[in-house]
Design a protein around this motif. Structure first.
Motif, PDB file in Angstrom:
ATOM      1  N   ASN A 267       8.528   8.686  14.045  1.00 19.70           N
ATOM      2  CA  ASN A 267       7.216   9.032  14.192  1.00 19.70           C
ATOM      3  C   ASN A 267       6.537   8.817  12.665  1.00 19.70           C
ATOM      4  OD1 ASN A 267       7.589   9.485  16.984  1.00 19.70           O
ATOM      5  ND2 ASN A 267       7.879  11.567  16.684  1.00 19.70           N
ATOM      6  N   ASP A 268       7.201   9.067  11.629  1.00 18.94           N
ATOM      7  CA  ASP A 268       6.668   9.032  10.287  1.00 18.94           C
ATOM      8  C   ASP A 268       6.461   7.551  10.083  1.00 18.94           C
ATOM      9  OD1 ASP A 268       6.980  11.844   9.847  1.00 18.94           O
ATOM     10  OD2 ASP A 268       8.685  11.391   8.414  1.00 18.94           O
ATOM     11  N   ALA A 269       7.188   6.754  10.610  1.00 19.74           N
ATOM     12  CA  ALA A 269       6.838   5.417  10.219  1.00 19.74           C
ATOM     13  C   ALA A 269       5.768   4.841  11.000  1.00 19.74           C
ATOM     14  CB  ALA A 269       8.169   4.274  10.588  1.00 19.74           C
ATOM     15  N   ILE A 270       5.570   5.136  12.194  1.00 22.88           N
ATOM     16  CA  ILE A 270       4.347   4.985  13.150  1.00 22.88           C
ATOM     17  C   ILE A 270       3.083   5.371  12.248  1.00 22.88           C
ATOM     18  CG2 ILE A 270       3.312   5.555  15.388  1.00 22.88           C
ATOM     19  CD1 ILE A 270       5.942   5.145  16.681  1.00 22.88           C
ATOM     20  N   ALA A 271       3.205   6.767  11.669  1.00 25.40           N
ATOM     21  CA  ALA A 271       2.001   7.207  11.110  1.00 25.40           C
ATOM     22  C   ALA A 271       1.726   6.192  10.099  1.00 25.40           C
ATOM     23  CB  ALA A 271       2.426   8.909  10.912  1.00 25.40           C
ATOM     24  N   ILE A 272       2.745   5.894   9.071  1.00 24.98           N
ATOM     25  CA  ILE A 272       2.543   5.055   7.999  1.00 24.98           C
ATOM     26  C   ILE A 272       1.540   3.870   8.676  1.00 24.98           C
ATOM     27  CG2 ILE A 272       3.323   3.662   6.127  1.00 24.98           C
ATOM     28  CD1 ILE A 272       5.655   6.044   6.214  1.00 24.98           C
ATOM     29  N   ALA A 273       2.123   3.357   9.583  1.00 26.26           N
ATOM     30  CA  ALA A 273       1.877   1.776   9.978  1.00 26.26           C
ATOM     31  C   ALA A 273       0.389   2.305  10.513  1.00 26.26           C
ATOM     32  CB  ALA A 273       2.556   1.472  11.127  1.00 26.26           C
ATOM     33  N   THR A 274      -0.100   3.408  11.209  1.00 26.29           N
ATOM     34  CA  THR A 274      -1.454   3.865  11.688  1.00 26.29           C
ATOM     35  C   THR A 274      -2.335   3.896  10.562  1.00 26.29           C
ATOM     36  OG1 THR A 274      -0.495   4.784  13.545  1.00 26.29           O
ATOM     37  CG2 THR A 274      -2.837   5.038  13.439  1.00 26.29           C
ATOM     38  N   ALA A 275      -2.038   4.451   9.401  1.00 22.43           N
ATOM     39  CA  ALA A 275      -2.878   4.625   8.212  1.00 22.43           C
ATOM     40  C   ALA A 275      -3.278   3.577   7.428  1.00 22.43           C
ATOM     41  CB  ALA A 275      -2.305   5.740   7.500  1.00 22.43           C
TER      42      ALA A 275
ATOM     43  N   LYS B 127       0.836  -0.959  -0.186  1.00 22.32           N
ATOM     44  CA  LYS B 127      -0.077  -0.012   0.072  1.00 22.32           C
ATOM     45  C   LYS B 127       0.884   1.252  -0.096  1.00 22.32           C
ATOM     46  CE  LYS B 127      -4.289   1.445   2.015  1.00 22.32           C
ATOM     47  NZ  LYS B 127      -5.455   0.997   3.203  1.00 22.32           N
ATOM     48  N   VAL B 128       0.850   1.960  -1.086  1.00 16.69           N
ATOM     49  CA  VAL B 128       1.428   3.295  -1.208  1.00 16.69           C
ATOM     50  C   VAL B 128       0.388   4.171  -1.032  1.00 16.69           C
ATOM     51  CG1 VAL B 128       3.012   4.928  -2.487  1.00 16.69           C
ATOM     52  CG2 VAL B 128       3.090   2.195  -2.777  1.00 16.69           C
ATOM     53  N   ILE B 129       0.685   5.286  -0.023  1.00 15.80           N
ATOM     54  CA  ILE B 129      -0.167   6.287   0.619  1.00 15.80           C
ATOM     55  C   ILE B 129       0.634   7.781   0.247  1.00 15.80           C
ATOM     56  CG2 ILE B 129      -1.159   6.996   2.605  1.00 15.80           C
ATOM     57  CD1 ILE B 129      -0.506   4.256   3.952  1.00 15.80           C
ATOM     58  N   ASN B 130      -0.526   8.501  -0.046  1.00 20.41           N
ATOM     59  CA  ASN B 130      -0.271   9.742  -0.376  1.00 20.41           C
ATOM     60  C   ASN B 130       0.205  10.449   1.018  1.00 20.41           C
ATOM     61  OD1 ASN B 130      -0.448  12.653  -0.546  1.00 20.41           O
ATOM     62  ND2 ASN B 130      -1.903  12.371  -2.270  1.00 20.41           N
ATOM     63  N   ALA B 131       1.562  11.002   0.846  1.00 22.67           N
ATOM     64  CA  ALA B 131       1.996  11.877   2.141  1.00 22.67           C
ATOM     65  C   ALA B 131       1.156  12.764   2.683  1.00 22.67           C
ATOM     66  CB  ALA B 131       3.426  12.559   1.449  1.00 22.67           C
ATOM     67  N   ARG B 132       0.412  13.435   1.992  1.00 23.49           N
ATOM     68  CA  ARG B 132      -0.430  14.379   2.763  1.00 23.49           C
ATOM     69  C   ARG B 132      -1.656  13.478   3.773  1.00 23.49           C
ATOM     70  NH1 ARG B 132      -2.522  18.061  -2.203  1.00 23.49           N
ATOM     71  NH2 ARG B 132      -0.590  19.024  -2.610  1.00 23.49           N
ATOM     72  N   ILE B 133      -1.885  12.385   3.429  1.00 24.14           N
ATOM     73  CA  ILE B 133      -2.712  11.454   4.162  1.00 24.14           C
ATOM     74  C   ILE B 133      -1.961  11.201   5.449  1.00 24.14           C
ATOM     75  CG2 ILE B 133      -4.384   9.471   4.339  1.00 24.14           C
ATOM     76  CD1 ILE B 133      -4.874   9.687   1.434  1.00 24.14           C
ATOM     77  N   VAL B 134      -0.810  10.711   5.426  1.00 25.03           N
ATOM     78  CA  VAL B 134      -0.033  10.069   6.405  1.00 25.03           C
ATOM     79  C   VAL B 134       0.411  11.231   7.571  1.00 25.03           C
ATOM     80  CG1 VAL B 134       2.495   9.197   6.986  1.00 25.03           C
ATOM     81  CG2 VAL B 134       1.132   8.476   5.149  1.00 25.03           C
ATOM     82  N   LYS B 135       0.238  12.540   6.917  1.00 23.60           N
ATOM     83  CA  LYS B 135       0.706  13.809   7.684  1.00 23.60           C
ATOM     84  C   LYS B 135      -0.254  13.962   8.915  1.00 23.60           C
ATOM     85  CE  LYS B 135       1.788  18.559   8.005  1.00 23.60           C
ATOM     86  NZ  LYS B 135       2.636  19.505   7.477  1.00 23.60           N
ATOM     87  N   GLY B 136      -1.817  13.716   8.531  1.00 20.08           N
ATOM     88  CA  GLY B 136      -2.835  13.312   9.389  1.00 20.08           C
ATOM     89  C   GLY B 136      -2.717  12.629  10.471  1.00 20.08           C
ATOM     90  N   PHE B 137      -2.031  11.540  10.172  1.00 16.17           N
ATOM     91  CA  PHE B 137      -1.688  10.369  11.604  1.00 16.17           C
ATOM     92  C   PHE B 137      -0.749  10.718  12.493  1.00 16.17           C
ATOM     93  CE2 PHE B 137      -4.743   8.549   8.303  1.00 16.17           C
ATOM     94  CZ  PHE B 137      -5.316   8.091   9.172  1.00 16.17           C
ATOM     95  N   GLN B 138       0.178  11.795  12.124  1.00 16.32           N
ATOM     96  CA  GLN B 138       1.262  11.954  13.102  1.00 16.32           C
ATOM     97  C   GLN B 138       0.861  12.838  14.258  1.00 16.32           C
ATOM     98  OE1 GLN B 138       3.740  14.409  10.420  1.00 16.32           O
ATOM     99  NE2 GLN B 138       5.078  12.662   9.955  1.00 16.32           N
ATOM    100  N   THR B 139       1.247  12.182  15.470  1.00 17.76           N
ATOM    101  CA  THR B 139       0.970  12.880  16.817  1.00 17.76           C
ATOM    102  C   THR B 139       2.118  13.201  17.570  1.00 17.76           C
ATOM    103  OG1 THR B 139       1.361  10.740  17.835  1.00 17.76           O
ATOM    104  CG2 THR B 139      -1.049  10.805  16.920  1.00 17.76           C
TER     105      THR B 139
END
Length: 137
Positions: free
Chosen positions: A92-100, A73-85
């Motif tokens: 933290n970027d890798a965790i956000a990708i795993a969450t999305a 699954k290749v996810i748009n970077a704008r979407i991943v940004k919304g999952f950063q806490t």
């Protein structure tokens, strides 16, 4: 997808951040790996959902992971940004990708073949040269 591990990769030039998450959402590891080690990891890992942000090298790595038997699954970077806490770091970027990644409503970007990428780069080079041409001569 729900019963597979998730391997989230924050892509970079030479050192990648890889976060492996269990089907229940527990982080198994979140560490840096080299290019060679990432290739080994993708080949040796059991069938998983491999997720990454869309970027210049995402299509190469997505094709590599698919050949190794993973779902990608290749996810748009704008979407991943919304999952950063937390603040923006590779971990933290890798965790956000795993969450999305496991979310059904998060769409995957279509993975381009080598030929499609070659045509795209040729087209971009043509467009760039057309705009940067000094035609005053």
């Amino acid at each position: 997808m729900e019963k597979d591990n998730i391997i989230a990769i924050d892509l970079a030039k030479s050192v990648f951040q890889v976060c492996k998450v269990s089907p229940r959402g527990k982080i198994i590891y979140n560490r840096e790996v080299s290019i060679k080690r990432l290739k080994e990891l993708l080949v040796k890992e059991t069938k998983s959902l491999v997720a990454m942000e869309a970027c210049a090298t995402a299509h190469y790595w997505a094709r590599y992971a698919e050949r190794a038997g993973h779902q990608v699954k290749v996810i748009n970077a704008r979407i991943v940004k919304g999952f950063q806490t937390k603040q923006k770091t590779d971990k933290n970027d890798a965790i956000a990708i795993a969450t999305a990644a496991p979310l059904e409503h998060i769409q995957s970007i279509r993975i381009h073949s080598v030929e499609e990428q070659a045509m795209q780069s040729t087209e971009r080079a043509r467009n760039f040269s057309a705009y940067s041409c000094d035609c005053s001569e």
